[in-house]
Design a protein around this motif. Structure first.
Motif, PDB file in Angstrom:
ATOM      1  N   GLY A  79       0.813  -1.211   0.000  1.00 10.22           N
ATOM      2  CA  GLY A  79       0.000   0.000   0.000  1.00 10.22           C
ATOM      3  C   GLY A  79       0.843   1.257   0.000  1.00 10.22           C
ATOM      4  N   ALA A  80       1.912   1.255   0.796  1.00  8.61           N
ATOM      5  CA  ALA A  80       2.799   2.417   0.834  1.00  8.61           C
ATOM      6  C   ALA A  80       3.516   2.598  -0.498  1.00  8.61           C
ATOM      7  CB  ALA A  80       3.805   2.265   1.965  1.00  8.61           C
ATOM      8  N   LYS A  81       3.940   1.495  -1.103  1.00  5.88           N
ATOM      9  CA  LYS A  81       4.649   1.574  -2.379  1.00  5.88           C
ATOM     10  C   LYS A  81       3.723   2.031  -3.498  1.00  5.88           C
ATOM     11  CE  LYS A  81       8.316   0.801  -4.892  1.00  5.88           C
ATOM     12  NZ  LYS A  81       9.558   1.530  -4.751  1.00  5.88           N
ATOM     13  N   ILE A  82       2.482   1.575  -3.500  1.00  4.46           N
ATOM     14  CA  ILE A  82       1.514   2.028  -4.510  1.00  4.46           C
ATOM     15  C   ILE A  82       1.275   3.526  -4.355  1.00  4.46           C
ATOM     16  CG2 ILE A  82      -0.977   1.962  -5.000  1.00  4.46           C
ATOM     17  CD1 ILE A  82       0.401  -0.096  -6.560  1.00  4.46           C
ATOM     18  N   GLY A  83       1.164   3.991  -3.128  1.00  3.07           N
ATOM     19  CA  GLY A  83       0.997   5.421  -2.894  1.00  3.07           C
ATOM     20  C   GLY A  83       2.185   6.222  -3.382  1.00  3.07           C
ATOM     21  N   GLU A  84       3.368   5.695  -3.143  1.00  3.19           N
ATOM     22  CA  GLU A  84       4.592   6.368  -3.589  1.00  3.19           C
ATOM     23  C   GLU A  84       4.678   6.394  -5.117  1.00  3.19           C
ATOM     24  OE1 GLU A  84       9.203   5.007  -3.664  1.00  3.19           O
ATOM     25  OE2 GLU A  84       8.139   4.783  -1.756  1.00  3.19           O
ATOM     26  N   LEU A  85       4.382   5.281  -5.774  1.00  2.00           N
ATOM     27  CA  LEU A  85       4.414   5.228  -7.230  1.00  2.00           C
ATOM     28  C   LEU A  85       3.342   6.122  -7.845  1.00  2.00           C
ATOM     29  CD1 LEU A  85       5.004   1.406  -7.751  1.00  2.00           C
ATOM     30  CD2 LEU A  85       6.625   3.247  -8.200  1.00  2.00           C
ATOM     31  N   ALA A  86       2.197   6.220  -7.188  1.00  2.00           N
ATOM     32  CA  ALA A  86       1.138   7.100  -7.680  1.00  2.00           C
ATOM     33  C   ALA A  86       1.567   8.558  -7.590  1.00  2.00           C
ATOM     34  CB  ALA A  86      -0.144   6.873  -6.889  1.00  2.00           C
ATOM     35  N   LYS A  87       2.243   8.918  -6.511  1.00  2.00           N
ATOM     36  CA  LYS A  87       2.728  10.291  -6.361  1.00  2.00           C
ATOM     37  C   LYS A  87       3.730  10.642  -7.460  1.00  2.00           C
ATOM     38  CE  LYS A  87       0.780  11.885  -2.618  1.00  2.00           C
ATOM     39  NZ  LYS A  87       0.052  13.115  -2.541  1.00  2.00           N
ATOM     40  N   THR A  88       4.589   9.700  -7.831  1.00  2.00           N
ATOM     41  CA  THR A  88       5.555   9.981  -8.896  1.00  2.00           C
ATOM     42  C   THR A  88       4.873  10.153 -10.249  1.00  2.00           C
ATOM     43  OG1 THR A  88       5.955   7.634  -9.301  1.00  2.00           O
ATOM     44  CG2 THR A  88       7.407   8.735  -7.722  1.00  2.00           C
ATOM     45  N   ASN A  89       3.678   9.573 -10.412  1.00  2.00           N
ATOM     46  CA  ASN A  89       2.913   9.727 -11.652  1.00  2.00           C
ATOM     47  C   ASN A  89       1.850  10.817 -11.544  1.00  2.00           C
ATOM     48  OD1 ASN A  89       4.292   7.770 -13.060  1.00  2.00           O
ATOM     49  ND2 ASN A  89       2.972   6.128 -12.338  1.00  2.00           N
ATOM     50  N   ASN A  90       1.950  11.673 -10.511  1.00  2.00           N
ATOM     51  CA  ASN A  90       1.026  12.801 -10.293  1.00  2.00           C
ATOM     52  C   ASN A  90      -0.420  12.349 -10.132  1.00  2.00           C
ATOM     53  OD1 ASN A  90       3.137  14.652 -10.440  1.00  2.00           O
ATOM     54  ND2 ASN A  90       3.000  14.712 -12.673  1.00  2.00           N
ATOM     55  N   ILE A  91      -0.636  11.280  -9.403  1.00  2.00           N
ATOM     56  CA  ILE A  91      -1.973  10.775  -9.103  1.00  2.00           C
ATOM     57  C   ILE A  91      -2.208  10.968  -7.612  1.00  2.00           C
ATOM     58  CG2 ILE A  91      -3.449   8.744  -9.057  1.00  2.00           C
ATOM     59  CD1 ILE A  91      -1.736   7.669 -11.386  1.00  2.00           C
ATOM     60  N   GLU A  92      -3.286  11.674  -7.267  1.00  2.00           N
ATOM     61  CA  GLU A  92      -3.580  11.929  -5.863  1.00  2.00           C
ATOM     62  C   GLU A  92      -4.854  11.247  -5.384  1.00  2.00           C
ATOM     63  OE1 GLU A  92      -3.573  16.059  -5.085  1.00  2.00           O
ATOM     64  OE2 GLU A  92      -1.493  16.326  -5.713  1.00  2.00           O
ATOM     65  N   THR A  93      -5.846  11.103  -6.273  1.00  2.00           N
ATOM     66  CA  THR A  93      -7.109  10.487  -5.872  1.00  2.00           C
ATOM     67  C   THR A  93      -7.359   9.247  -6.719  1.00  2.00           C
ATOM     68  OG1 THR A  93      -8.352  11.853  -7.406  1.00  2.00           O
ATOM     69  CG2 THR A  93      -8.118  12.672  -5.166  1.00  2.00           C
ATOM     70  N   VAL A  94      -7.914   8.237  -6.091  1.00  2.00           N
ATOM     71  CA  VAL A  94      -8.237   6.977  -6.766  1.00  2.00           C
ATOM     72  C   VAL A  94      -9.611   6.514  -6.299  1.00  2.00           C
ATOM     73  CG1 VAL A  94      -5.831   6.243  -7.008  1.00  2.00           C
ATOM     74  CG2 VAL A  94      -7.112   5.564  -5.004  1.00  2.00           C
ATOM     75  N   VAL A  95     -10.167   5.532  -6.995  1.00  2.00           N
ATOM     76  CA  VAL A  95     -11.355   4.836  -6.518  1.00  2.00           C
ATOM     77  C   VAL A  95     -10.923   3.416  -6.168  1.00  2.00           C
ATOM     78  CG1 VAL A  95     -13.086   6.218  -7.682  1.00  2.00           C
ATOM     79  CG2 VAL A  95     -12.028   4.350  -8.894  1.00  2.00           C
ATOM     80  N   PHE A  96     -11.410   2.902  -5.054  1.00  2.00           N
ATOM     81  CA  PHE A  96     -10.930   1.625  -4.530  1.00  2.00           C
ATOM     82  C   PHE A  96     -11.802   0.484  -5.023  1.00  2.00           C
ATOM     83  CE2 PHE A  96     -10.277  -1.560  -1.164  1.00  2.00           C
ATOM     84  CZ  PHE A  96      -8.898  -1.632  -1.222  1.00  2.00           C
ATOM     85  N   ASP A  97     -11.160  -0.540  -5.570  1.00  2.00           N
ATOM     86  CA  ASP A  97     -11.842  -1.737  -6.062  1.00  2.00           C
ATOM     87  C   ASP A  97     -11.296  -2.933  -5.295  1.00  2.00           C
ATOM     88  OD1 ASP A  97     -13.055  -3.754  -7.465  1.00  2.00           O
ATOM     89  OD2 ASP A  97     -11.803  -3.538  -9.240  1.00  2.00           O
ATOM     90  N   ARG A  98     -12.105  -3.472  -4.394  1.00  2.00           N
ATOM     91  CA  ARG A  98     -11.663  -4.597  -3.571  1.00  2.00           C
ATOM     92  C   ARG A  98     -11.869  -5.927  -4.267  1.00  2.00           C
ATOM     93  NH1 ARG A  98     -16.269  -6.812  -1.380  1.00  2.00           N
ATOM     94  NH2 ARG A  98     -18.094  -5.468  -1.480  1.00  2.00           N
ATOM     95  N   GLY A  99     -12.526  -5.929  -5.417  1.00  2.00           N
ATOM     96  CA  GLY A  99     -12.776  -7.173  -6.135  1.00  2.00           C
ATOM     97  C   GLY A  99     -13.806  -8.009  -5.414  1.00  2.00           C
ATOM     98  N   TYR A 100     -13.550  -9.306  -5.302  1.00  2.00           N
ATOM     99  CA  TYR A 100     -14.503 -10.182  -4.623  1.00  2.00           C
ATOM    100  C   TYR A 100     -14.196 -10.340  -3.142  1.00  2.00           C
ATOM    101  CZ  TYR A 100     -10.906 -13.745  -5.341  1.00  2.00           C
ATOM    102  OH  TYR A 100      -9.737 -14.438  -5.357  1.00  2.00           O
ATOM    103  N   SER A 101     -13.128  -9.708  -2.662  1.00  2.00           N
ATOM    104  CA  SER A 101     -12.736  -9.846  -1.261  1.00  2.00           C
ATOM    105  C   SER A 101     -13.502  -8.870  -0.389  1.00  2.00           C
ATOM    106  CB  SER A 101     -11.242  -9.581  -1.107  1.00  2.00           C
ATOM    107  OG  SER A 101     -10.504 -10.421  -1.936  1.00  2.00           O
TER     108      SER A 101
END
Length: 121
Positions: A79-101
């Motif tokens: 989760g921390a790494k995804i947040g870090e990679l998103a910041k490097t790609n200038n992404i601040e907001t997302v929608v969460f998809d938990r799938g079937y879990s």
């Protein structure tokens, strides 16, 4: 195929589609899709308009040294790494998809770590 396996697979598909029909990702607000298997955990940011994966990270990523960590600790790192990679790609907001879990345990740890890394959802 055994009948109970077919029923479980069909129920999982229905649950994932029920979640995904309300969650659409764009380039400005991609979908944070989480997949959990018995051994591994994967997260990716997806632009549903073009069908591209913008960022992905999981327990099987090359630079992920998560073999000695528990599942919940690995989820926090992912989760921390995804947040870090998103910041490097200038992404601040997302929608969460938990799938079937269900949203608890490992999935919740990943989401909380992504939020603490700066993602908003």
């Amino acid at each position: 195929m055994y009948q109970y396996l077919k029923k479980r697979r069909d129920l999982r598909k229905k649950r994932a589609l029920r979640v995904r029909k309300n969650v659409k990702g764009t380039a400005l607000k991609p979908r944070l899709s989480v997949f959990k298997s018995n051994k591994h955990l994967f997260a990716q940011l997806i632009d549903d308009v073009t069908g591209n994966t913008l960022v992905s990270y999981g327990t099987r990523s090359k630079d992920a040294a998560l073999a000695d960590k528990s599942k919940s600790d690995a989820a926090k790192v992912i989760g921390a790494k995804i947040g870090e990679l998103a910041k490097t790609n200038n992404i601040e907001t997302v929608v969460f998809d938990r799938g079937y879990s269900k949203y608890h345990g490992v999935i919740a740890h990943l989401a909380d770590a992504a939020r603490s890394a700066g993602l908003k959802f």
